[in-house]
Design a protein around this motif. Sequence first.
Motif, PDB file in Angstrom:
ATOM      1  N   ARG A 219       0.805  -1.212  -0.256  1.00  0.00           N
ATOM      2  CA  ARG A 219      -0.080   0.038  -0.048  1.00  0.00           C
ATOM      3  C   ARG A 219       0.836   1.457   0.020  1.00  0.00           C
ATOM      4  O   ARG A 219       0.262   2.333   0.270  1.00  0.00           O
ATOM      5  N   VAL A 220       2.181   1.199  -0.160  1.00  0.00           N
ATOM      6  CA  VAL A 220       3.001   2.159  -0.142  1.00  0.00           C
ATOM      7  C   VAL A 220       3.862   2.064  -1.539  1.00  0.00           C
ATOM      8  O   VAL A 220       4.126   0.961  -2.252  1.00  0.00           O
ATOM      9  N   PHE A 221       4.211   3.297  -2.021  1.00  0.00           N
ATOM     10  CA  PHE A 221       4.757   3.267  -3.198  1.00  0.00           C
ATOM     11  C   PHE A 221       5.955   4.324  -3.216  1.00  0.00           C
ATOM     12  O   PHE A 221       6.251   5.108  -2.529  1.00  0.00           O
ATOM     13  N   THR A 222       6.749   4.102  -4.288  1.00  0.00           N
ATOM     14  CA  THR A 222       7.972   5.037  -4.759  1.00  0.00           C
ATOM     15  C   THR A 222       8.667   5.211  -3.354  1.00  0.00           C
ATOM     16  O   THR A 222       9.180   4.430  -2.844  1.00  0.00           O
ATOM     17  N   ALA A 223       9.088   6.453  -2.953  1.00  0.00           N
ATOM     18  CA  ALA A 223       9.937   6.675  -1.711  1.00  0.00           C
ATOM     19  C   ALA A 223       9.487   5.938  -0.577  1.00  0.00           C
ATOM     20  O   ALA A 223      10.160   5.512   0.387  1.00  0.00           O
ATOM     21  N   GLU A 224       8.177   5.775  -0.336  1.00  0.00           N
ATOM     22  CA  GLU A 224       7.607   5.018   0.899  1.00  0.00           C
ATOM     23  C   GLU A 224       8.058   3.731   0.793  1.00  0.00           C
ATOM     24  O   GLU A 224       8.504   3.149   1.565  1.00  0.00           O
ATOM     25  N   ARG A 225       7.709   3.104  -0.262  1.00  0.00           N
ATOM     26  CA  ARG A 225       8.437   1.575  -0.673  1.00  0.00           C
ATOM     27  C   ARG A 225       9.614   1.592  -0.286  1.00  0.00           C
ATOM     28  O   ARG A 225      10.008   0.426   0.208  1.00  0.00           O
ATOM     29  N   ALA A 240      16.503   5.677   6.623  1.00  0.00           N
ATOM     30  CA  ALA A 240      15.791   5.106   5.773  1.00  0.00           C
ATOM     31  C   ALA A 240      15.536   5.907   4.359  1.00  0.00           C
ATOM     32  O   ALA A 240      15.383   5.267   3.369  1.00  0.00           O
ATOM     33  N   ALA A 241      15.346   7.115   4.329  1.00  0.00           N
ATOM     34  CA  ALA A 241      15.166   7.962   3.114  1.00  0.00           C
ATOM     35  C   ALA A 241      16.478   7.985   2.259  1.00  0.00           C
ATOM     36  O   ALA A 241      16.475   8.208   0.980  1.00  0.00           O
ATOM     37  N   ALA A 242      17.619   7.630   2.808  1.00  0.00           N
ATOM     38  CA  ALA A 242      18.845   8.148   2.157  1.00  0.00           C
ATOM     39  C   ALA A 242      19.596   6.832   1.577  1.00  0.00           C
ATOM     40  O   ALA A 242      20.480   6.977   0.830  1.00  0.00           O
ATOM     41  N   VAL A 243      19.130   5.615   1.568  1.00  0.00           N
ATOM     42  CA  VAL A 243      19.735   4.484   0.998  1.00  0.00           C
ATOM     43  C   VAL A 243      18.823   3.746  -0.130  1.00  0.00           C
ATOM     44  O   VAL A 243      17.523   3.609   0.089  1.00  0.00           O
ATOM     45  N   ARG A 244      19.828   3.785  -1.360  1.00  0.00           N
ATOM     46  CA  ARG A 244      19.149   3.533  -2.561  1.00  0.00           C
ATOM     47  C   ARG A 244      17.818   4.000  -2.845  1.00  0.00           C
ATOM     48  O   ARG A 244      16.782   3.316  -3.226  1.00  0.00           O
ATOM     49  N   PHE A 247      13.610   8.372  -5.330  1.00  0.00           N
ATOM     50  CA  PHE A 247      12.539   9.240  -5.353  1.00  0.00           C
ATOM     51  C   PHE A 247      12.227  10.092  -4.208  1.00  0.00           C
ATOM     52  O   PHE A 247      11.218  10.631  -3.875  1.00  0.00           O
ATOM     53  N   ARG A 248      13.571  10.668  -3.511  1.00  0.00           N
ATOM     54  CA  ARG A 248      13.384  11.532  -2.443  1.00  0.00           C
ATOM     55  C   ARG A 248      12.696  12.937  -2.753  1.00  0.00           C
ATOM     56  O   ARG A 248      12.397  13.556  -1.780  1.00  0.00           O
ATOM     57  N   ASP A 249      12.850  13.476  -3.926  1.00  0.00           N
ATOM     58  CA  ASP A 249      12.473  14.454  -4.382  1.00  0.00           C
ATOM     59  C   ASP A 249      10.938  14.366  -4.996  1.00  0.00           C
ATOM     60  O   ASP A 249      10.548  15.375  -5.820  1.00  0.00           O
ATOM     61  N   TRP A 250      10.197  13.138  -4.730  1.00  0.00           N
ATOM     62  CA  TRP A 250       8.803  12.991  -5.402  1.00  0.00           C
ATOM     63  C   TRP A 250       7.693  13.301  -4.585  1.00  0.00           C
ATOM     64  O   TRP A 250       8.069  14.037  -3.304  1.00  0.00           O
ATOM     65  N   ILE A 251       6.570  13.025  -4.890  1.00  0.00           N
ATOM     66  CA  ILE A 251       5.532  13.820  -4.315  1.00  0.00           C
ATOM     67  C   ILE A 251       4.916  12.978  -2.894  1.00  0.00           C
ATOM     68  O   ILE A 251       4.153  13.656  -2.004  1.00  0.00           O
ATOM     69  N   GLY A 252       5.382  11.905  -2.539  1.00  0.00           N
ATOM     70  CA  GLY A 252       4.879  10.984  -1.499  1.00  0.00           C
ATOM     71  C   GLY A 252       4.535  11.716  -0.314  1.00  0.00           C
ATOM     72  O   GLY A 252       3.512  11.575   0.344  1.00  0.00           O
ATOM     73  N   ALA A 253       5.631  12.660   0.253  1.00  0.00           N
ATOM     74  CA  ALA A 253       5.503  13.098   1.571  1.00  0.00           C
ATOM     75  C   ALA A 253       4.475  14.472   1.541  1.00  0.00           C
ATOM     76  O   ALA A 253       3.978  14.672   2.633  1.00  0.00           O
ATOM     77  N   GLN A 254       4.592  14.913   0.348  1.00  0.00           N
ATOM     78  CA  GLN A 254       3.230  16.087   0.116  1.00  0.00           C
ATOM     79  C   GLN A 254       1.980  15.749   0.621  1.00  0.00           C
ATOM     80  O   GLN A 254       0.936  16.519   0.879  1.00  0.00           O
ATOM     81  N   ILE A 255       1.573  14.528   0.185  1.00  0.00           N
ATOM     82  CA  ILE A 255       0.235  14.040   0.385  1.00  0.00           C
ATOM     83  C   ILE A 255      -0.088  13.666   1.606  1.00  0.00           C
ATOM     84  O   ILE A 255      -1.344  13.187   1.833  1.00  0.00           O
ATOM     85  N   ARG A 256       0.505  13.391   2.460  1.00  0.00           N
ATOM     86  CA  ARG A 256       0.403  12.852   3.789  1.00  0.00           C
ATOM     87  C   ARG A 256       0.311  13.788   4.983  1.00  0.00           C
ATOM     88  O   ARG A 256       0.239  13.355   6.467  1.00  0.00           O
ATOM     89  N   ALA A 275       5.401  18.189  10.159  1.00  0.00           N
ATOM     90  CA  ALA A 275       5.609  17.432   8.681  1.00  0.00           C
ATOM     91  C   ALA A 275       6.912  17.120   8.451  1.00  0.00           C
ATOM     92  O   ALA A 275       7.098  16.065   7.787  1.00  0.00           O
ATOM     93  N   TRP A 276       8.044  17.920   8.856  1.00  0.00           N
ATOM     94  CA  TRP A 276       9.344  17.510   8.670  1.00  0.00           C
ATOM     95  C   TRP A 276       9.612  16.215   9.265  1.00  0.00           C
ATOM     96  O   TRP A 276      10.318  15.272   8.729  1.00  0.00           O
ATOM     97  N   THR A 277       9.097  16.139  10.445  1.00  0.00           N
ATOM     98  CA  THR A 277       9.548  14.857  11.402  1.00  0.00           C
ATOM     99  C   THR A 277       9.023  13.554  10.506  1.00  0.00           C
ATOM    100  O   THR A 277       9.261  12.538  10.542  1.00  0.00           O
ATOM    101  N   ASP A 278       7.699  13.597  10.121  1.00  0.00           N
ATOM    102  CA  ASP A 278       7.012  12.471   9.316  1.00  0.00           C
ATOM    103  C   ASP A 278       7.888  12.346   7.997  1.00  0.00           C
ATOM    104  O   ASP A 278       8.355  11.220   7.768  1.00  0.00           O
ATOM    105  N   ALA A 279       7.906  13.447   7.128  1.00  0.00           N
ATOM    106  CA  ALA A 279       8.610  13.256   5.877  1.00  0.00           C
ATOM    107  C   ALA A 279       9.720  12.845   5.826  1.00  0.00           C
ATOM    108  O   ALA A 279      10.240  11.981   4.697  1.00  0.00           O
ATOM    109  N   ARG A 280      10.819  12.985   6.871  1.00  0.00           N
ATOM    110  CA  ARG A 280      12.199  12.604   6.831  1.00  0.00           C
ATOM    111  C   ARG A 280      12.361  11.193   6.653  1.00  0.00           C
ATOM    112  O   ARG A 280      13.518  10.727   6.251  1.00  0.00           O
ATOM    113  N   LEU A 281      10.997  10.485   7.035  1.00  0.00           N
ATOM    114  CA  LEU A 281      11.474   9.114   6.862  1.00  0.00           C
ATOM    115  C   LEU A 281      11.614   8.610   5.564  1.00  0.00           C
ATOM    116  O   LEU A 281      12.168   7.405   5.428  1.00  0.00           O
ATOM    117  N   SER A 282      11.109   9.244   4.442  1.00  0.00           N
ATOM    118  CA  SER A 282      11.118   8.716   3.226  1.00  0.00           C
ATOM    119  C   SER A 282      11.865   9.689   2.460  1.00  0.00           C
ATOM    120  O   SER A 282      12.059   9.329   0.936  1.00  0.00           O
TER     121      SER A 282
END
Length: 448
Positions: A219-225, A240-244, A247-256, A275-282
Amino acid sequence: MIRLSWTQPEDLVPHALEAARLDGRDAAAIRDRWTAAGGSTTAPVSGATPEPAPEPLRALARELLDDLDRLPDPAALQANEPDDLGPVLALAAPPELPEPGNLQDRVLGAWLGRAAGCLLGKPVEKIPLDGIRAIAKSTGNWPLHGYFTEQGLDPDIAARHPWNRRSRPTSLAENIDGMPEDDDLNFPLIALHLLERHGPGFTTDHVAQAWLDLLPGGRVFTAERIAYRNLLDGVEPDRAAAVRNPFRDWIGAQIRTDLYGWTRPGLPVEAATLAWTDARLSHGRNGLYGAMFAAAASSAAVTGASVDTVLAAGLSVVPARSRYAAAVARGIALAAGDLPDEAAIDALHAEYGHLHWVHVLNNAALLAFALARGAGDFHRTITLAVSGGWDTDSVGATAGAITGAITGAKALPAEWTAPLDDRYTTSVPGFAGATFTALAARTLEASA
């Protein structure tokens, strides 16, 4: 055979090479090694090629993804687009906002607006701009004035531009029965869960644990996956966001992150921090800024501020020299210009069409255009957002949430909200049988 999208190493390399190019990192030697071994530099739009690469090429892909992670960033990129919260918010100066009033109506309007905008965009997600226009014109729905329908649709157009497969059964006007499940609505539920369980002091570790507890990996996609995979591989949440992860500049964090703004009315910097605390995971850089922009704008929207003030609040938490700030500014400028709607959207596609359809920058420019030209009119805003293409359900959702908050639930047009039937179908534990009225009440409780 399952070809899980957004995870196959041979499919990630082309995306990672493109991300390096956009960042100005020198990946020429890595690209040469990849092509010499037979690797493709064409990034699969849907996230996975039909057949796996030979194992030696897959092994090389994993090695090169690590090499790409180690490429140094240009000094200007580091200065203009920092990841750390301190530098990002160092110059934050939000505009003066009105005292929040009638929060119950505005928060419900935000939930309903998010759902309606998302639902409008769901059937045409992944369909190119010319296809969206052709479908709408063929069914007498252009300019957009209602949910998409296939009644009267020319079979040739239907064959050239098939509906989003998952959304067709639930999201066409003739099929709508409440709000169907969507990640654009599930992620705000996760945010609500975090605030209910941990309060505003939640950490990125808490976000990671919530994903593992509440979201299946499918149920998760791109950077979240990618982040999800990294967590399962033992990578700590702060990495977790920085390894392989190309998609770190994609839209996934903006939607949540809208909900963080709804729970911090008139406090855009506090909302952006959550928001930053959440978004930095991916995500990183512009992916982070998208999340912070949405939260700060939402914080202003639930005060009933004007659209111009809402946009200014969003931009106040974004580094001024970032590509994200430039994209938002471009959308606002086009909205203020003389170009008709279609021509203005064509101009956006001419400038940003080289980016993947779920990159954050093209969608941020479109979001800003729709909000600014919509000028607080809910119908006009969501139809502009969705008719602009790219990530139609996500941009429609964010535009709808912000405008719905400004408008308030009581003033939203019934033709958009009535089909929702105050119901959201979700598989997120703890939210079965959710109604938007109840979600708005829980959101207000989490604001205390």
